[in-house]
Every structure is written in C-alpha cells, then in structure tokens.
Write a protein that holds these residues in place. Structure first.
Motif, PDB file in Angstrom:
ATOM      1  N   ARG A 278     -11.114  21.618  22.351  1.00  9.40           N
ATOM      2  CA  ARG A 278     -11.497  20.638  23.368  1.00  9.40           C
ATOM      3  C   ARG A 278     -11.667  19.259  22.748  1.00  9.40           C
ATOM      4  NH1 ARG A 278     -16.151  21.113  27.993  1.00  9.40           N
ATOM      5  NH2 ARG A 278     -15.588  19.153  28.980  1.00  9.40           N
ATOM      6  N   TYR A 279     -12.242  19.245  21.543  1.00  8.74           N
ATOM      7  CA  TYR A 279     -12.476  17.984  20.825  1.00  8.74           C
ATOM      8  C   TYR A 279     -11.816  18.054  19.452  1.00  8.74           C
ATOM      9  CZ  TYR A 279     -16.090  17.585  24.368  1.00  8.74           C
ATOM     10  OH  TYR A 279     -16.748  17.540  25.567  1.00  8.74           O
TER      11      TYR A 279
ATOM     12  N   GLN B  13       0.841  -1.206   0.000  1.00  4.36           N
ATOM     13  CA  GLN B  13       0.000   0.000   0.000  1.00  4.36           C
ATOM     14  C   GLN B  13       0.871   1.248   0.000  1.00  4.36           C
ATOM     15  OE1 GLN B  13      -2.324  -1.567   3.538  1.00  4.36           O
ATOM     16  NE2 GLN B  13      -3.820  -0.205   2.581  1.00  4.36           N
ATOM     17  N   ASP B  14       0.405   2.274  -0.721  1.00  2.00           N
ATOM     18  CA  ASP B  14       1.131   3.538  -0.708  1.00  2.00           C
ATOM     19  C   ASP B  14       0.457   4.588   0.170  1.00  2.00           C
ATOM     20  OD1 ASP B  14      -1.019   3.902  -2.387  1.00  2.00           O
ATOM     21  OD2 ASP B  14       0.088   5.062  -3.877  1.00  2.00           O
ATOM     22  N   LYS B  15      -0.738   4.277   0.672  1.00  4.03           N
ATOM     23  CA  LYS B  15      -1.406   5.166   1.615  1.00  4.03           C
ATOM     24  C   LYS B  15      -2.283   4.345   2.553  1.00  4.03           C
ATOM     25  CE  LYS B  15      -5.297   6.319  -1.351  1.00  4.03           C
ATOM     26  NZ  LYS B  15      -6.050   7.375  -2.000  1.00  4.03           N
ATOM     27  N   VAL B  16      -2.646   4.968   3.670  1.00  2.00           N
ATOM     28  CA  VAL B  16      -3.431   4.298   4.703  1.00  2.00           C
ATOM     29  C   VAL B  16      -4.600   5.199   5.071  1.00  2.00           C
ATOM     30  CG1 VAL B  16      -3.383   3.514   7.107  1.00  2.00           C
ATOM     31  CG2 VAL B  16      -1.455   3.067   5.624  1.00  2.00           C
ATOM     32  N   ARG B  17      -5.716   4.590   5.370  1.00  2.00           N
ATOM     33  CA  ARG B  17      -6.893   5.318   5.841  1.00  2.00           C
ATOM     34  C   ARG B  17      -7.043   5.040   7.339  1.00  2.00           C
ATOM     35  NH1 ARG B  17     -11.500   3.710   2.269  1.00  2.00           N
ATOM     36  NH2 ARG B  17     -10.373   5.009   0.795  1.00  2.00           N
ATOM     37  N   ILE B  18      -7.013   6.102   8.134  1.00  2.00           N
ATOM     38  CA  ILE B  18      -7.120   6.003   9.594  1.00  2.00           C
ATOM     39  C   ILE B  18      -8.377   6.739  10.022  1.00  2.00           C
ATOM     40  CG2 ILE B  18      -6.024   6.624  11.793  1.00  2.00           C
ATOM     41  CD1 ILE B  18      -3.331   6.708  10.192  1.00  2.00           C
ATOM     42  N   SER B  19      -9.192   6.095  10.844  1.00  2.00           N
ATOM     43  CA  SER B  19     -10.419   6.767  11.281  1.00  2.00           C
ATOM     44  C   SER B  19     -10.065   7.923  12.211  1.00  2.00           C
ATOM     45  CB  SER B  19     -11.374   5.786  11.964  1.00  2.00           C
ATOM     46  OG  SER B  19     -11.103   5.669  13.316  1.00  2.00           O
ATOM     47  N   ILE B  20     -10.794   9.006  12.047  1.00  3.06           N
ATOM     48  CA  ILE B  20     -10.589  10.169  12.914  1.00  3.06           C
ATOM     49  C   ILE B  20     -10.831   9.762  14.368  1.00  3.06           C
ATOM     50  CG2 ILE B  20     -11.478  12.458  13.517  1.00  3.06           C
ATOM     51  CD1 ILE B  20      -9.816  12.521  10.966  1.00  3.06           C
ATOM     52  N   GLU B  21     -11.794   8.879  14.592  1.00  2.36           N
ATOM     53  CA  GLU B  21     -12.071   8.406  15.955  1.00  2.36           C
ATOM     54  C   GLU B  21     -10.836   7.773  16.594  1.00  2.36           C
ATOM     55  OE1 GLU B  21     -15.444   5.808  15.872  1.00  2.36           O
ATOM     56  OE2 GLU B  21     -16.862   7.466  15.759  1.00  2.36           O
ATOM     57  N   SER B  22     -10.002   7.122  15.802  1.00  6.53           N
ATOM     58  CA  SER B  22      -8.780   6.510  16.325  1.00  6.53           C
ATOM     59  C   SER B  22      -7.822   7.555  16.880  1.00  6.53           C
ATOM     60  CB  SER B  22      -8.053   5.736  15.230  1.00  6.53           C
ATOM     61  OG  SER B  22      -8.841   4.688  14.747  1.00  6.53           O
ATOM     62  N   LEU B  23      -7.940   8.774  16.383  1.00  4.79           N
ATOM     63  CA  LEU B  23      -7.034   9.839  16.800  1.00  4.79           C
ATOM     64  C   LEU B  23      -7.507  10.567  18.055  1.00  4.79           C
ATOM     65  CD1 LEU B  23      -6.233  11.454  13.328  1.00  4.79           C
ATOM     66  CD2 LEU B  23      -5.038   9.597  14.491  1.00  4.79           C
ATOM     67  N   TYR B  24      -8.773  10.365  18.450  1.00  8.57           N
ATOM     68  CA  TYR B  24      -9.325  11.100  19.600  1.00  8.57           C
ATOM     69  C   TYR B  24      -8.468  10.927  20.848  1.00  8.57           C
ATOM     70  CZ  TYR B  24     -13.825  11.858  17.173  1.00  8.57           C
ATOM     71  OH  TYR B  24     -14.810  12.235  16.307  1.00  8.57           O
ATOM     72  N   TRP B  25      -8.027   9.728  21.124  1.00  7.27           N
ATOM     73  CA  TRP B  25      -7.251   9.437  22.322  1.00  7.27           C
ATOM     74  C   TRP B  25      -5.917  10.193  22.319  1.00  7.27           C
ATOM     75  CZ3 TRP B  25      -8.004   7.439  26.938  1.00  7.27           C
ATOM     76  CH2 TRP B  25      -6.922   7.022  27.683  1.00  7.27           C
ATOM     77  N   TYR B  26      -5.417  10.507  21.132  1.00  6.38           N
ATOM     78  CA  TYR B  26      -4.109  11.131  20.971  1.00  6.38           C
ATOM     79  C   TYR B  26      -4.189  12.648  20.830  1.00  6.38           C
ATOM     80  CZ  TYR B  26      -2.906   6.316  20.476  1.00  6.38           C
ATOM     81  OH  TYR B  26      -2.767   4.979  20.728  1.00  6.38           O
ATOM     82  N   HIS B  27      -5.396  13.190  20.886  1.00  8.01           N
ATOM     83  CA  HIS B  27      -5.601  14.631  20.794  1.00  8.01           C
ATOM     84  C   HIS B  27      -5.260  15.292  22.119  1.00  8.01           C
ATOM     85  CE1 HIS B  27      -7.330  18.488  19.991  1.00  8.01           C
ATOM     86  NE2 HIS B  27      -8.222  18.357  20.956  1.00  8.01           N
ATOM     87  N   ASN B  28      -4.646  16.458  22.035  1.00  5.37           N
ATOM     88  CA  ASN B  28      -4.271  17.209  23.231  1.00  5.37           C
ATOM     89  C   ASN B  28      -5.010  18.547  23.211  1.00  5.37           C
ATOM     90  OD1 ASN B  28      -2.897  18.898  25.096  1.00  5.37           O
ATOM     91  ND2 ASN B  28      -1.090  17.594  24.937  1.00  5.37           N
ATOM     92  N   ILE B  29      -5.737  18.843  24.267  1.00  4.80           N
ATOM     93  CA  ILE B  29      -6.542  20.069  24.287  1.00  4.80           C
ATOM     94  C   ILE B  29      -5.683  21.334  24.342  1.00  4.80           C
ATOM     95  CG2 ILE B  29      -8.567  18.943  25.263  1.00  4.80           C
ATOM     96  CD1 ILE B  29      -7.834  20.248  27.955  1.00  4.80           C
ATOM     97  N   SER B  30      -4.383  21.179  24.562  1.00  5.28           N
ATOM     98  CA  SER B  30      -3.504  22.352  24.546  1.00  5.28           C
ATOM     99  C   SER B  30      -3.464  23.004  23.159  1.00  5.28           C
ATOM    100  CB  SER B  30      -2.091  21.988  24.988  1.00  5.28           C
ATOM    101  OG  SER B  30      -1.447  21.205  24.009  1.00  5.28           O
ATOM    102  N   THR B  31      -3.969  22.310  22.143  1.00  3.68           N
ATOM    103  CA  THR B  31      -4.040  22.872  20.787  1.00  3.68           C
ATOM    104  C   THR B  31      -5.133  23.927  20.670  1.00  3.68           C
ATOM    105  OG1 THR B  31      -5.573  21.152  20.047  1.00  3.68           O
ATOM    106  CG2 THR B  31      -3.213  20.732  19.730  1.00  3.68           C
ATOM    107  N   GLY B  32      -5.956  24.051  21.714  1.00  2.00           N
ATOM    108  CA  GLY B  32      -7.034  25.042  21.692  1.00  2.00           C
ATOM    109  C   GLY B  32      -8.379  24.457  21.323  1.00  2.00           C
TER     110      GLY B  32
END
Length: 105
Positions: free
Chosen positions: A55-56, A34-53
């Motif tokens: 909340r979600y 594969q030359d690209k991957v599809r990642i669900s946005i939901e998978s990234l929720y745990w890795y989100h940091n609210i310091s980016t401004g």
C-alpha cells in the motif's frame, strides 16, 4: 496476483520516476560530472503503484532494510539506501539512471 517483492516495488517506483525526470537528472549529472545521484524515497511515493502488493512504498523500503540479502541484491545493482538526518534516500548510479530513463526496465 503476483507475490510481494519489495525490491520490485522500489524499482518500479524508481523506473516510473526516472521515465518522467531521468533526462533532466542526466543533464545535470553530465554538467556536474556526477557518477551517482541521491533521490529521496519521498520523491518516489507519487510514482509507487499499489499493484506491487504494498500500500505504501515505505513498507517495501522497511522490508528491504530488515533483510541483508535484499540489501545485497540492491547493492549488486549499484543501488544503496542511506538515511540522512532522519530521511531515506536511494543512491543510484548514472548508468542505471540512463537505462531506466530510456525504457523503464
């Protein structure tokens, strides 16, 4: 405090995700060719940091999707956000996964 940037928020979550899961994803993409991957946005929720401004993370994604210039900025990085059966996914090229998995930048 830094100003809110939805692309920075999304990329930070993606980088954090790939620091944890990148080597496994790269192994699988290598085996499958594969030359690209599809990642669900939901998978990234745990890795989100609210310091980016944001909340979600989904608020940052909504802001990106409402602005053609922001979409174009992501596209220039080889990244696309797609909606499939009501769920959002980020399509990421293998080369960017390799870079982010290595150093998160």
């Amino acid at each position: 405090m830094e100003s809110r940037d939805p692309i920075r928020a999304l990329m930070k979550a993606l980088s954090n995700y790939l620091l944890k899961h990148g080597s496994r994803i790269l192994s699988i993409t290598n085996i499958l060719g594969q030359d690209k991957v599809r990642i669900s946005i939901e998978s990234l929720y745990w890795y989100h940091n609210i310091s980016t401004g944001y909340r979600y993370l989904e608020d940052a994604v909504k802001e990106i999707l409402s602005d053609k210039a922001k979409i174009a900025t992501l596209n220039d990085k080889g990244i696309n956000i797609v909606k499939i059966k009501g769920n959002f996914y980020i399509e990421v090229p293998r080369q960017l996964i390799k870079q982010l998995a290595r150093n998160g930048k």
